[in-house]
Design a protein around this motif. Structure first.
Motif, PDB file in Angstrom:
ATOM      1  N   LYS A   1       0.258  -6.605 -15.090  1.00  0.00           N
ATOM      2  CA  LYS A   1       1.141  -5.808 -14.225  1.00  0.00           C
ATOM      3  C   LYS A   1       0.792  -4.329 -14.277  1.00  0.00           C
ATOM      4  CE  LYS A   1       5.049  -8.907 -13.972  1.00  0.00           C
ATOM      5  NZ  LYS A   1       6.463  -9.137 -14.210  1.00  0.00           N
ATOM      6  N   ALA A   2       0.399  -3.848 -15.459  1.00  0.00           N
ATOM      7  CA  ALA A   2      -0.012  -2.448 -15.578  1.00  0.00           C
ATOM      8  C   ALA A   2      -1.276  -2.196 -14.761  1.00  0.00           C
ATOM      9  CB  ALA A   2      -0.239  -2.100 -17.044  1.00  0.00           C
ATOM     10  N   ARG A   3      -2.200  -3.156 -14.789  1.00  0.00           N
ATOM     11  CA  ARG A   3      -3.448  -2.997 -14.019  1.00  0.00           C
ATOM     12  C   ARG A   3      -3.173  -3.071 -12.512  1.00  0.00           C
ATOM     13  NH1 ARG A   3      -7.375  -2.182 -18.081  1.00  0.00           N
ATOM     14  NH2 ARG A   3      -6.893  -3.525 -19.816  1.00  0.00           N
ATOM     15  N   VAL A   4      -2.261  -3.954 -12.100  1.00  0.00           N
ATOM     16  CA  VAL A   4      -1.912  -4.040 -10.675  1.00  0.00           C
ATOM     17  C   VAL A   4      -1.215  -2.746 -10.237  1.00  0.00           C
ATOM     18  CG1 VAL A   4      -0.449  -5.245  -9.000  1.00  0.00           C
ATOM     19  CG2 VAL A   4      -1.835  -6.553 -10.600  1.00  0.00           C
ATOM     20  N   ASN A   5      -0.376  -2.191 -11.083  1.00  0.00           N
ATOM     21  CA  ASN A   5       0.246  -0.897 -10.757  1.00  0.00           C
ATOM     22  C   ASN A   5      -0.802   0.194 -10.630  1.00  0.00           C
ATOM     23  OD1 ASN A   5       2.814  -1.926 -10.643  1.00  0.00           O
ATOM     24  ND2 ASN A   5       3.275  -1.475 -12.786  1.00  0.00           N
ATOM     25  N   GLY A   6      -1.873   0.106 -11.440  1.00  0.00           N
ATOM     26  CA  GLY A   6      -2.984   1.053 -11.298  1.00  0.00           C
ATOM     27  C   GLY A   6      -3.670   0.897  -9.958  1.00  0.00           C
ATOM     28  N   LEU A   7      -3.794  -0.338  -9.490  1.00  0.00           N
ATOM     29  CA  LEU A   7      -4.382  -0.583  -8.171  1.00  0.00           C
ATOM     30  C   LEU A   7      -3.488  -0.009  -7.082  1.00  0.00           C
ATOM     31  CD1 LEU A   7      -6.356  -2.082  -6.206  1.00  0.00           C
ATOM     32  CD2 LEU A   7      -4.833  -4.043  -6.424  1.00  0.00           C
ATOM     33  N   LEU A   8      -2.188  -0.230  -7.206  1.00  0.00           N
ATOM     34  CA  LEU A   8      -1.276   0.240  -6.170  1.00  0.00           C
ATOM     35  C   LEU A   8      -1.180   1.765  -6.117  1.00  0.00           C
ATOM     36  CD1 LEU A   8       1.608  -2.349  -6.527  1.00  0.00           C
ATOM     37  CD2 LEU A   8      -0.167  -2.244  -4.767  1.00  0.00           C
ATOM     38  N   SER A   9      -1.412   2.418  -7.238  1.00  0.00           N
ATOM     39  CA  SER A   9      -1.337   3.884  -7.256  1.00  0.00           C
ATOM     40  C   SER A   9      -2.669   4.549  -6.942  1.00  0.00           C
ATOM     41  CB  SER A   9      -0.822   4.358  -8.619  1.00  0.00           C
ATOM     42  OG  SER A   9      -1.762   4.034  -9.628  1.00  0.00           O
ATOM     43  N   ALA A  10      -3.724   3.760  -6.715  1.00  0.00           N
ATOM     44  CA  ALA A  10      -5.044   4.326  -6.414  1.00  0.00           C
ATOM     45  C   ALA A  10      -5.012   5.037  -5.068  1.00  0.00           C
ATOM     46  CB  ALA A  10      -6.094   3.221  -6.404  1.00  0.00           C
ATOM     47  N   GLN A  11      -5.718   6.193  -5.010  1.00  0.00           N
ATOM     48  CA  GLN A  11      -5.736   7.011  -3.798  1.00  0.00           C
ATOM     49  C   GLN A  11      -7.112   7.098  -3.151  1.00  0.00           C
ATOM     50  OE1 GLN A  11      -2.937   8.350  -2.410  1.00  0.00           O
ATOM     51  NE2 GLN A  11      -1.839   7.243  -4.018  1.00  0.00           N
ATOM     52  N   SER A  12      -8.134   6.554  -3.814  1.00  0.00           N
ATOM     53  CA  SER A  12      -9.484   6.630  -3.246  1.00  0.00           C
ATOM     54  C   SER A  12     -10.205   5.309  -3.515  1.00  0.00           C
ATOM     55  CB  SER A  12     -10.267   7.794  -3.882  1.00  0.00           C
ATOM     56  OG  SER A  12     -10.510   7.532  -5.247  1.00  0.00           O
ATOM     57  N   ASP A  13     -11.346   5.144  -2.843  1.00  0.00           N
ATOM     58  CA  ASP A  13     -12.139   3.929  -3.032  1.00  0.00           C
ATOM     59  C   ASP A  13     -12.622   3.791  -4.469  1.00  0.00           C
ATOM     60  OD1 ASP A  13     -11.794   3.132  -0.458  1.00  0.00           O
ATOM     61  OD2 ASP A  13     -13.840   3.573   0.226  1.00  0.00           O
ATOM     62  N   ALA A  14     -12.970   4.892  -5.083  1.00  0.00           N
ATOM     63  CA  ALA A  14     -13.454   4.848  -6.467  1.00  0.00           C
ATOM     64  C   ALA A  14     -12.348   4.367  -7.412  1.00  0.00           C
ATOM     65  CB  ALA A  14     -13.954   6.226  -6.894  1.00  0.00           C
ATOM     66  N   GLU A  15     -11.130   4.819  -7.191  1.00  0.00           N
ATOM     67  CA  GLU A  15     -10.016   4.372  -8.031  1.00  0.00           C
ATOM     68  C   GLU A  15      -9.701   2.892  -7.806  1.00  0.00           C
ATOM     69  OE1 GLU A  15      -6.756   6.970  -7.168  1.00  0.00           O
ATOM     70  OE2 GLU A  15      -7.681   8.698  -8.142  1.00  0.00           O
ATOM     71  N   VAL A  16      -9.806   2.438  -6.555  1.00  0.00           N
ATOM     72  CA  VAL A  16      -9.565   1.024  -6.259  1.00  0.00           C
ATOM     73  C   VAL A  16     -10.654   0.164  -6.898  1.00  0.00           C
ATOM     74  CG1 VAL A  16      -9.428  -0.693  -4.412  1.00  0.00           C
ATOM     75  CG2 VAL A  16      -8.289   1.499  -4.149  1.00  0.00           C
ATOM     76  N   LEU A  17     -11.915   0.620  -6.816  1.00  0.00           N
ATOM     77  CA  LEU A  17     -13.017  -0.112  -7.467  1.00  0.00           C
ATOM     78  C   LEU A  17     -12.789  -0.212  -8.970  1.00  0.00           C
ATOM     79  CD1 LEU A  17     -16.242   1.141  -5.655  1.00  0.00           C
ATOM     80  CD2 LEU A  17     -15.398  -1.200  -5.793  1.00  0.00           C
ATOM     81  N   ALA A  18     -12.370   0.890  -9.573  1.00  0.00           N
ATOM     82  CA  ALA A  18     -12.100   0.880 -11.014  1.00  0.00           C
ATOM     83  C   ALA A  18     -10.940  -0.061 -11.342  1.00  0.00           C
ATOM     84  CB  ALA A  18     -11.786   2.295 -11.500  1.00  0.00           C
ATOM     85  N   ALA A  19      -9.925  -0.087 -10.486  1.00  0.00           N
ATOM     86  CA  ALA A  19      -8.782  -0.983 -10.715  1.00  0.00           C
ATOM     87  C   ALA A  19      -9.214  -2.437 -10.602  1.00  0.00           C
ATOM     88  CB  ALA A  19      -7.666  -0.678  -9.719  1.00  0.00           C
ATOM     89  N   PHE A  20     -10.062  -2.760  -9.608  1.00  0.00           N
ATOM     90  CA  PHE A  20     -10.542  -4.144  -9.485  1.00  0.00           C
ATOM     91  C   PHE A  20     -11.418  -4.526 -10.678  1.00  0.00           C
ATOM     92  CE2 PHE A  20      -9.931  -4.202  -4.667  1.00  0.00           C
ATOM     93  CZ  PHE A  20      -8.804  -4.991  -4.759  1.00  0.00           C
ATOM     94  N   ASP A  21     -12.223  -3.567 -11.156  1.00  0.00           N
ATOM     95  CA  ASP A  21     -13.058  -3.850 -12.337  1.00  0.00           C
ATOM     96  C   ASP A  21     -12.202  -4.122 -13.574  1.00  0.00           C
ATOM     97  OD1 ASP A  21     -15.369  -3.631 -10.878  1.00  0.00           O
ATOM     98  OD2 ASP A  21     -15.736  -1.526 -11.420  1.00  0.00           O
ATOM     99  N   THR A  22     -11.125  -3.350 -13.759  1.00  0.00           N
ATOM    100  CA  THR A  22     -10.266  -3.592 -14.932  1.00  0.00           C
ATOM    101  C   THR A  22      -9.496  -4.904 -14.782  1.00  0.00           C
ATOM    102  OG1 THR A  22      -8.486  -2.260 -13.969  1.00  0.00           O
ATOM    103  CG2 THR A  22      -9.997  -1.150 -15.500  1.00  0.00           C
TER     104      THR A  22
END
Length: 189
Positions: free
Chosen positions: A98-119
């Motif tokens: 859930k913490a990782r999914v919240n990181g995905l939802l709070s991502a503001q750029s493609d790089a942050e979304v890529l990092a969230a998917f990697d985690t």
């Protein structure tokens, strides 16, 4: 047999006998005062058993005897400890997920979304790639990702790399849900 069970059997026998239909028409060649008994039809059978079905089930009349506390077997204790370990690990995995999914939802750029998917992928692989945490459905997770995708596409983001990363994670999750062939995957037990 318990007295309640005897009563139910007796009532059902009486209802079954009582549900046979007596026809008032005499048979040909028989005296006018005799009557003919017709066999039980489906409706008569159902009507005879409805009161029995409305009564308590027989299983509730059975005498259940539980083990007194402290008299558990070693097998039970071992299985109970395995179950509590599993619950504890799943609770930790669920919180991490859930913490990782919240990181995905709070991502503001493609790089942050890529990092969230990697985690998320790393977290999924850390458990052996067996499945999502207990209480987290695949469909709810994918719906969350698709909502984020629409939000990012509206802002002109969610490029090809992000789409491929999402599809890789989705494929890993789907493969974990597919039935295993003989010899594949972990053995049960």
């Amino acid at each position: 047999m318990a007295s309640g069970a005897r009563a139910i059997v007796l009532v059902s026998a009486v209802l079954l006998v009582a549900s046979t239909v007596v026809d008032a028409k005499p048979l040909k060649g028989s005296p006018a005062c005799s009557s003919r008994v017709k066999p039980l039809n489906r409706r008569g059978m159902l009507g005879s058993f409805l009161p029995v079905l409305a009564m308590r089930p027989l299983a509730t009349l059975a005498v259940t005897q539980y083990l007194p506390p402290g008299s558990e077997t070693e097998d039970f204790k071992a299985l109970d400890s395995r179950a509590s370990d599993f619950e504890r690990k799943q609770a930790a995995y669920r919180a991490e997920w859930k913490a990782r999914v919240n990181g995905l939802l709070s991502a503001q750029s493609d790089a942050e979304v890529l990092a969230a998917f990697d985690t998320l992928r790393a977290s999924f692989r850390k458990t052996g790639g067996s499945n999502l945490p207990e209480g987290v459905s695949r469909d709810a997770f994918l719906k969350t990702c698709r909502r984020k995708e629409r939000e990012m596409e509206a802002a002109g983001m969610w490029g090809k790399e992000v789409s491929l990363s999402f599809l890789d994670l989705k494929t890993e999750i789907d493969k974990s849900r597919a039935p295993k062939k003989m010899g594949e995957g972990p053995a049960f037990g």
